[in-house]
Design a protein around this motif. Structure first.
Motif, PDB file in Angstrom:
ATOM      1  N   ARG A 152       0.861  -1.188   0.000  1.00 55.07           N
ATOM      2  CA  ARG A 152       0.000   0.000   0.000  1.00 55.07           C
ATOM      3  C   ARG A 152       0.895   1.235   0.000  1.00 55.07           C
ATOM      4  O   ARG A 152       2.117   1.120  -0.021  1.00 55.07           O
ATOM      5  N   ASP A 153       0.262   2.402   0.038  1.00 55.98           N
ATOM      6  CA  ASP A 153       1.039   3.632   0.113  1.00 55.98           C
ATOM      7  C   ASP A 153       1.720   3.704   1.473  1.00 55.98           C
ATOM      8  O   ASP A 153       1.065   3.700   2.511  1.00 55.98           O
ATOM      9  N   GLY A 154       3.022   3.734   1.480  1.00 54.48           N
ATOM     10  CA  GLY A 154       3.781   3.730   2.729  1.00 54.48           C
ATOM     11  C   GLY A 154       5.144   3.125   2.509  1.00 54.48           C
ATOM     12  O   GLY A 154       5.586   2.942   1.368  1.00 54.48           O
ATOM     13  N   THR A 155       5.821   2.788   3.596  1.00 57.23           N
ATOM     14  CA  THR A 155       7.180   2.259   3.517  1.00 57.23           C
ATOM     15  C   THR A 155       7.399   1.213   4.594  1.00 57.23           C
ATOM     16  O   THR A 155       7.013   1.410   5.750  1.00 57.23           O
ATOM     17  N   ASP A 156       7.995   0.096   4.201  1.00 59.21           N
ATOM     18  CA  ASP A 156       8.546  -0.859   5.163  1.00 59.21           C
ATOM     19  C   ASP A 156      10.020  -0.486   5.281  1.00 59.21           C
ATOM     20  O   ASP A 156      10.807  -0.774   4.384  1.00 59.21           O
ATOM     21  N   GLY A 157      10.374   0.191   6.358  1.00 61.15           N
ATOM     22  CA  GLY A 157      11.738   0.700   6.455  1.00 61.15           C
ATOM     23  C   GLY A 157      12.360   0.479   7.814  1.00 61.15           C
ATOM     24  O   GLY A 157      11.672   0.344   8.829  1.00 61.15           O
ATOM     25  N   GLU A 158      13.685   0.444   7.822  1.00 64.18           N
ATOM     26  CA  GLU A 158      14.431   0.310   9.068  1.00 64.18           C
ATOM     27  C   GLU A 158      15.823   0.910   8.872  1.00 64.18           C
ATOM     28  O   GLU A 158      16.428   0.761   7.806  1.00 64.18           O
ATOM     29  N   TRP A 159      16.294   1.592   9.916  1.00 72.40           N
ATOM     30  CA  TRP A 159      17.626   2.196   9.910  1.00 72.40           C
ATOM     31  C   TRP A 159      18.346   1.750  11.171  1.00 72.40           C
ATOM     32  O   TRP A 159      17.784   1.790  12.271  1.00 72.40           O
ATOM     33  N   LYS A 160      19.603   1.306  11.018  1.00 71.73           N
ATOM     34  CA  LYS A 160      20.343   0.795  12.171  1.00 71.73           C
ATOM     35  C   LYS A 160      21.822   1.143  12.040  1.00 71.73           C
ATOM     36  O   LYS A 160      22.405   1.011  10.953  1.00 71.73           O
ATOM     37  N   ILE A 161      22.408   1.578  13.139  1.00 68.63           N
ATOM     38  CA  ILE A 161      23.863   1.729  13.215  1.00 68.63           C
ATOM     39  C   ILE A 161      24.304   1.021  14.485  1.00 68.63           C
ATOM     40  O   ILE A 161      23.777   1.275  15.576  1.00 68.63           O
ATOM     41  N   ALA A 162      25.249   0.088  14.337  1.00 65.36           N
ATOM     42  CA  ALA A 162      25.641  -0.786  15.440  1.00 65.36           C
ATOM     43  C   ALA A 162      27.117  -0.631  15.759  1.00 65.36           C
ATOM     44  O   ALA A 162      27.967  -0.632  14.866  1.00 65.36           O
ATOM     45  N   GLY A 163      27.415  -0.504  17.033  1.00 65.78           N
ATOM     46  CA  GLY A 163      28.786  -0.448  17.517  1.00 65.78           C
ATOM     47  C   GLY A 163      28.993  -1.413  18.663  1.00 65.78           C
ATOM     48  O   GLY A 163      28.066  -2.117  19.090  1.00 65.78           O
ATOM     49  N   ARG A 164      30.201  -1.411  19.195  1.00 62.49           N
ATOM     50  CA  ARG A 164      30.528  -2.325  20.297  1.00 62.49           C
ATOM     51  C   ARG A 164      29.686  -2.036  21.541  1.00 62.49           C
ATOM     52  O   ARG A 164      29.271  -2.952  22.257  1.00 62.49           O
ATOM     53  N   ASP A 165      29.388  -0.753  21.778  1.00 61.76           N
ATOM     54  CA  ASP A 165      28.771  -0.363  23.041  1.00 61.76           C
ATOM     55  C   ASP A 165      27.279  -0.065  22.954  1.00 61.76           C
ATOM     56  O   ASP A 165      26.616   0.029  23.999  1.00 61.76           O
ATOM     57  N   ALA A 166      26.760   0.105  21.746  1.00 58.78           N
ATOM     58  CA  ALA A 166      25.348   0.457  21.617  1.00 58.78           C
ATOM     59  C   ALA A 166      24.877   0.252  20.186  1.00 58.78           C
ATOM     60  O   ALA A 166      25.686   0.247  19.247  1.00 58.78           O
ATOM     61  N   ILE A 167      23.562   0.095  20.034  1.00 60.37           N
ATOM     62  CA  ILE A 167      22.931  -0.052  18.717  1.00 60.37           C
ATOM     63  C   ILE A 167      21.753   0.912  18.656  1.00 60.37           C
ATOM     64  O   ILE A 167      20.851   0.858  19.498  1.00 60.37           O
ATOM     65  N   LEU A 168      21.763   1.785  17.660  1.00 60.23           N
ATOM     66  CA  LEU A 168      20.651   2.714  17.440  1.00 60.23           C
ATOM     67  C   LEU A 168      19.815   2.202  16.280  1.00 60.23           C
ATOM     68  O   LEU A 168      20.341   1.930  15.192  1.00 60.23           O
ATOM     69  N   GLY A 201       8.420   4.067  13.266  1.00 60.08           N
ATOM     70  CA  GLY A 201       8.236   5.312  13.991  1.00 60.08           C
ATOM     71  C   GLY A 201       8.859   5.353  15.370  1.00 60.08           C
ATOM     72  O   GLY A 201       8.656   6.319  16.111  1.00 60.08           O
ATOM     73  N   ILE A 202       9.609   4.327  15.740  1.00 63.93           N
ATOM     74  CA  ILE A 202      10.239   4.273  17.067  1.00 63.93           C
ATOM     75  C   ILE A 202      11.749   4.256  16.904  1.00 63.93           C
ATOM     76  O   ILE A 202      12.297   3.407  16.192  1.00 63.93           O
ATOM     77  N   MET A 203      12.436   5.194  17.555  1.00 62.33           N
ATOM     78  CA  MET A 203      13.900   5.214  17.552  1.00 62.33           C
ATOM     79  C   MET A 203      14.375   4.786  18.935  1.00 62.33           C
ATOM     80  O   MET A 203      13.956   5.340  19.948  1.00 62.33           O
ATOM     81  N   LYS A 204      15.256   3.781  18.958  1.00 54.40           N
ATOM     82  CA  LYS A 204      15.656   3.156  20.218  1.00 54.40           C
ATOM     83  C   LYS A 204      17.160   2.941  20.251  1.00 54.40           C
ATOM     84  O   LYS A 204      17.759   2.525  19.264  1.00 54.40           O
ATOM     85  N   LEU A 205      17.748   3.227  21.389  1.00 55.84           N
ATOM     86  CA  LEU A 205      19.174   2.980  21.609  1.00 55.84           C
ATOM     87  C   LEU A 205      19.299   1.845  22.609  1.00 55.84           C
ATOM     88  O   LEU A 205      18.852   1.962  23.760  1.00 55.84           O
ATOM     89  N   ALA A 206      19.890   0.733  22.170  1.00 58.96           N
ATOM     90  CA  ALA A 206      20.114  -0.417  23.039  1.00 58.96           C
ATOM     91  C   ALA A 206      21.535  -0.360  23.592  1.00 58.96           C
ATOM     92  O   ALA A 206      22.497  -0.272  22.826  1.00 58.96           O
ATOM     93  N   THR A 207      21.667  -0.389  24.916  1.00 57.53           N
ATOM     94  CA  THR A 207      22.970  -0.387  25.581  1.00 57.53           C
ATOM     95  C   THR A 207      22.998  -1.504  26.621  1.00 57.53           C
ATOM     96  O   THR A 207      21.990  -2.186  26.860  1.00 57.53           O
ATOM     97  N   ALA A 208      24.143  -1.663  27.297  1.00 61.16           N
ATOM     98  CA  ALA A 208      24.252  -2.685  28.337  1.00 61.16           C
ATOM     99  C   ALA A 208      23.294  -2.418  29.490  1.00 61.16           C
ATOM    100  O   ALA A 208      22.923  -3.341  30.227  1.00 61.16           O
ATOM    101  N   ASN A 209      22.862  -1.177  29.650  1.00 68.91           N
ATOM    102  CA  ASN A 209      21.980  -0.815  30.752  1.00 68.91           C
ATOM    103  C   ASN A 209      20.496  -0.896  30.399  1.00 68.91           C
ATOM    104  O   ASN A 209      19.645  -0.597  31.232  1.00 68.91           O
ATOM    105  N   GLY A 210      20.186  -1.251  29.161  1.00 66.87           N
ATOM    106  CA  GLY A 210      18.789  -1.318  28.747  1.00 66.87           C
ATOM    107  C   GLY A 210      18.544  -0.496  27.502  1.00 66.87           C
ATOM    108  O   GLY A 210      19.476  -0.174  26.754  1.00 66.87           O
ATOM    109  N   ASP A 211      17.290  -0.140  27.261  1.00 73.70           N
ATOM    110  CA  ASP A 211      16.894   0.603  26.064  1.00 73.70           C
ATOM    111  C   ASP A 211      16.493   2.031  26.408  1.00 73.70           C
ATOM    112  O   ASP A 211      15.833   2.273  27.423  1.00 73.70           O
ATOM    113  N   GLU A 212      16.887   2.964  25.537  1.00 70.64           N
ATOM    114  CA  GLU A 212      16.408   4.336  25.596  1.00 70.64           C
ATOM    115  C   GLU A 212      15.588   4.589  24.333  1.00 70.64           C
ATOM    116  O   GLU A 212      16.036   4.262  23.231  1.00 70.64           O
ATOM    117  N   VAL A 213      14.403   5.158  24.497  1.00 67.40           N
ATOM    118  CA  VAL A 213      13.538   5.456  23.363  1.00 67.40           C
ATOM    119  C   VAL A 213      13.501   6.960  23.157  1.00 67.40           C
ATOM    120  O   VAL A 213      13.357   7.731  24.111  1.00 67.40           O
TER     121      VAL A 213
END
Length: 304
Positions: free
Chosen positions: A222-238, A243-255
């Motif tokens: 349909r009209d829209g997008t199936d999309g995902e953006w990710k940048i991953a490093g040793r200490d965190a993954i964004l 529509g949700i942006m999340k940073l995963a770290t050793a201490n948990g997730d930040e939204v």
């Protein structure tokens, strides 16, 4: 100062749809759309009817000679873009041109080389750089919060190719005119993000070994997008998805907030006009586009 803008080869769907450059220009109080052009007289008349009926032309050279705009928005079939860019450079016009600016790296590199010699202003609206993912990823990288990077992943899956015909852009389905398929069209956004965030030269991996994966397609139902953006490093993954942006770290997730109030392409066009007015270079230029197109050519070559 009122910025007098003319638009070239508006058969491109981004004239009115998706990026909708001309609609954004019409919404800017300091911009006057003085004329639009397309080689198809019936099509340019239909486009004009949706834009308050600016003057129309089928010959962009005549349009430029008659209207003498301050700035040009250049669209067109991919196979036309490099020639149009060369002519605009020869005439001394500052301009914004839709990617990919040509159907091969040599075409775009020739434009970039001439632009460098002339110190010319050519902006390329790879608009995802203005979005929240790019902004937050840049902040995390600057603060060292991601650690050494391992990979960057981008998925852009847009609606099926029938939309091009509905938008008077059947040429996009002809590889000879489009220079390929969705990789040539959608791929630049993901490839540019990889180059922008790594800041490194790239073949299959970046110079330091960061892996990039870019998935593009025209299969969303349909009209829209199936999309995902990710940048991953040793200490965190964004990540940014649905529509949700999340940073995963050793201490948990930040939204984090990921929505933008102003459309990205409005921001991209406005930024180009403002930088030109201030006498600055474009934030995203033909040289950035050339790096992206080289990667696209390499991918097609490797695919056989």
């Amino acid at each position: 100062m009122t910025i007098r803008v003319a638009a070239i080869e508006v058969s491109h769907w981004h004239a009115l749809y998706d990026a909708a450059y001309l609609r954004h220009l019409m919404a800017m109080p300091d911009v006057e759309l003085v004329a639009i052009q397309d080689s198809d007289g019936g099509l340019v008349a239909r486009r004009a009817a949706e834009l308050g009926s600016p003057p129309t032309y089928t010959d962009y050279r005549k349009m430029l000679a008659t209207t003498r705009p301050n700035f040009v928005v250049a669209l067109g079939r991919h196979c036309q873009m490099a020639q149009i860019a060369h002519e605009l450079l020869d005439l001394g016009y500052p301009f914004l041109m839709e990617k990919p600016m040509g159907i091969s790296a040599p075409e775009v590199e020739a434009v970039a080389s001439k632009a460098a010699r002339l110190n010319a202003f050519i902006a390329v609206p790879l608009a995802q750089r203005y979005g929240p993912f790019a902004a937050h990823a840049g902040e995390l990288l600057a603060a060292g919060r991601l650690g050494p990077l391992s990979h960057i992943y981008v998925r852009i899956n847009r609606p099926g190719p029938a939309r091009y015909q509905a938008w008077d852009c059947a040429w996009m389905l002809d590889p000879a005119q489009a220079g390929g398929g969705c990789l040539r069209n959608l791929g630049p956004h993901g490839l540019d993000m990889f180059l922008h965030l790594t800041g490194e030269e790239v073949t299959v991996r970046s110079a330091s070994g960061i892996l990039g994966t870019v998935e593009v397609g025209n299969g969303f139902p349909r009209d829209g997008t199936d999309g995902e953006w990710k940048i991953a490093g040793r200490d965190a993954i964004l990540t940014m998805k649905d529509g949700i942006m999340k940073l995963a770290t050793a201490n948990g997730d930040e939204v984090f907030p990921s929505a933008t109030v102003t459309p990205l392409y409005f921001t991209a066009v406005r930024d180009a006009l403002d930088r030109w007015q201030r006498g600055e270079g474009p934030r995203i230029s033909v040289h950035d586009c050339a790096r992206v197109v080289r990667l696209i050519d390499q991918a097609y070559e490797r695919a056989g």
